[in-house]
Design a protein around this motif. Sequence first.
Motif, mmCIF file in Angstrom:
data_model
loop_
_atom_site.group_PDB
_atom_site.id
_atom_site.type_symbol
_atom_site.label_atom_id
_atom_site.label_comp_id
_atom_site.label_asym_id
_atom_site.label_seq_id
_atom_site.Cartn_x
_atom_site.Cartn_y
_atom_site.Cartn_z
ATOM 1 N N SER A 35 1.070 -1.462 -0.131
ATOM 2 C CA SER A 35 0.077 -0.483 -0.121
ATOM 3 C C SER A 35 0.765 1.040 0.540
ATOM 4 O O SER A 35 0.660 2.159 -0.482
ATOM 5 C CB SER A 35 -0.988 0.495 1.475
ATOM 6 N N CYS A 36 1.756 1.065 1.213
ATOM 7 C CA CYS A 36 2.440 2.155 0.751
ATOM 8 C C CYS A 36 3.093 2.843 -0.821
ATOM 9 O O CYS A 36 3.599 4.203 -1.162
ATOM 10 C CB CYS A 36 4.117 1.737 1.645
ATOM 11 N N TYR A 131 -3.499 2.421 8.055
ATOM 12 C CA TYR A 131 -3.655 3.728 7.354
ATOM 13 C C TYR A 131 -2.537 4.261 8.058
ATOM 14 O O TYR A 131 -2.137 5.565 7.151
ATOM 15 C CB TYR A 131 -5.033 4.255 6.994
ATOM 16 N N GLY A 132 -1.864 4.874 8.585
ATOM 17 C CA GLY A 132 -0.803 5.669 10.003
ATOM 18 C C GLY A 132 0.087 5.720 8.673
ATOM 19 O O GLY A 132 1.055 7.085 8.880
ATOM 20 N N TYR A 133 0.064 4.825 8.122
ATOM 21 C CA TYR A 133 1.448 4.941 7.643
ATOM 22 C C TYR A 133 1.555 5.427 6.184
ATOM 23 O O TYR A 133 2.739 6.620 5.652
ATOM 24 C CB TYR A 133 2.499 3.007 6.849
ATOM 25 N N ILE A 134 0.303 5.261 5.502
ATOM 26 C CA ILE A 134 -0.045 6.153 4.284
ATOM 27 C C ILE A 134 -0.176 7.402 4.941
ATOM 28 O O ILE A 134 0.428 8.786 4.221
ATOM 29 C CB ILE A 134 -1.582 6.591 3.859
ATOM 30 N N THR A 159 -8.024 3.554 -2.034
ATOM 31 C CA THR A 159 -8.283 2.440 -1.008
ATOM 32 C C THR A 159 -7.253 2.397 0.166
ATOM 33 O O THR A 159 -6.615 2.004 -0.408
ATOM 34 C CB THR A 159 -9.161 1.686 -1.317
ATOM 35 N N PRO A 160 -7.406 3.008 1.021
ATOM 36 C CA PRO A 160 -6.230 2.669 1.575
ATOM 37 C C PRO A 160 -6.003 1.034 2.707
ATOM 38 O O PRO A 160 -7.454 0.781 2.828
ATOM 39 C CB PRO A 160 -6.302 3.931 2.797
ATOM 40 N N PRO A 161 -5.060 0.460 3.357
ATOM 41 C CA PRO A 161 -4.855 -0.495 3.673
ATOM 42 C C PRO A 161 -6.085 -0.409 5.710
ATOM 43 O O PRO A 161 -5.884 1.031 5.947
ATOM 44 C CB PRO A 161 -4.073 -1.144 4.315
ATOM 45 N N VAL A 162 -6.901 -1.453 5.720
ATOM 46 C CA VAL A 162 -8.205 -0.726 6.756
ATOM 47 C C VAL A 162 -7.759 -2.310 7.495
ATOM 48 O O VAL A 162 -7.862 -3.334 7.117
ATOM 49 C CB VAL A 162 -8.765 -0.863 5.772
ATOM 50 N N ALA A 163 -7.374 -1.703 8.876
ATOM 51 C CA ALA A 163 -7.253 -3.310 9.544
ATOM 52 C C ALA A 163 -8.201 -3.654 9.679
ATOM 53 O O ALA A 163 -9.583 -3.168 9.605
ATOM 54 C CB ALA A 163 -6.978 -2.173 10.858
#
Length: 164
Positions: A35-36, A131-134, A159-163
Motif C-alpha cells: 500500500s505504501c 493507514y497510519g503509514y499512508i 483505498t487505503p489499507p484497513v485493519a
Amino acid sequence: MTTRIMVLNGPNLNFLGIREPHIYGSTTLGEIETSCEEVARLLDVTLSFHQSNIEGELVGLIQSARGNADAIIMNPAAFSFTSIALIDALKIFDGPKIEVHISNIHARDELHRHSITSSASTAVICGLGPYGYIAAILAAVQRLGRVPGAVPAGLRGLTPPVAT
C-alpha cells in the motif's frame, strides 16, 4: 526531484497479521508495504522499507539515512518505550521524522502508553491502524514542501489499507 523516504519497523512487526490481531488487525507488514509503494508512486516518492528485531540494526539504518533519505517514517514498536539509542540516532537526522503506531498507544495498558522516542520525532501518528503509514507518507512529503496541505488529486479515491 524524487523524494526518498526510509520506512523503519521495529521488533515483532514482521508478525503483523498473526500477533495480537485484536490490537493490530490482520493486515501483514507486506500488505502495508504494498500500500505504501502504491501511494509513493503517485507522489513520486522512493521508499526503502525495513524491519528489524535488533535495536543496533535500526540505529545503523537511521544513521545511513543521512544523505540517503529526505525523511524517516518509523514504527519503533517495543523500542518506543525503551530505546535511548534510537532517540540519539534520530536526533542526528535533519529531515522529518514521523513516528507511527498502529494502535492508539494512549489507550493501551501502562507499559504501552508513553513513547520516549516521540521526543526525537517531528510528528506522531497513532491509532489509525495500517493507514497510519499512508498518513505518515503524506505528512512527510508535505513537511518537505513537496505537496500542499490538501490531499493530491491522484490520491483521491485511493483505498487505503484497513485493519481487518
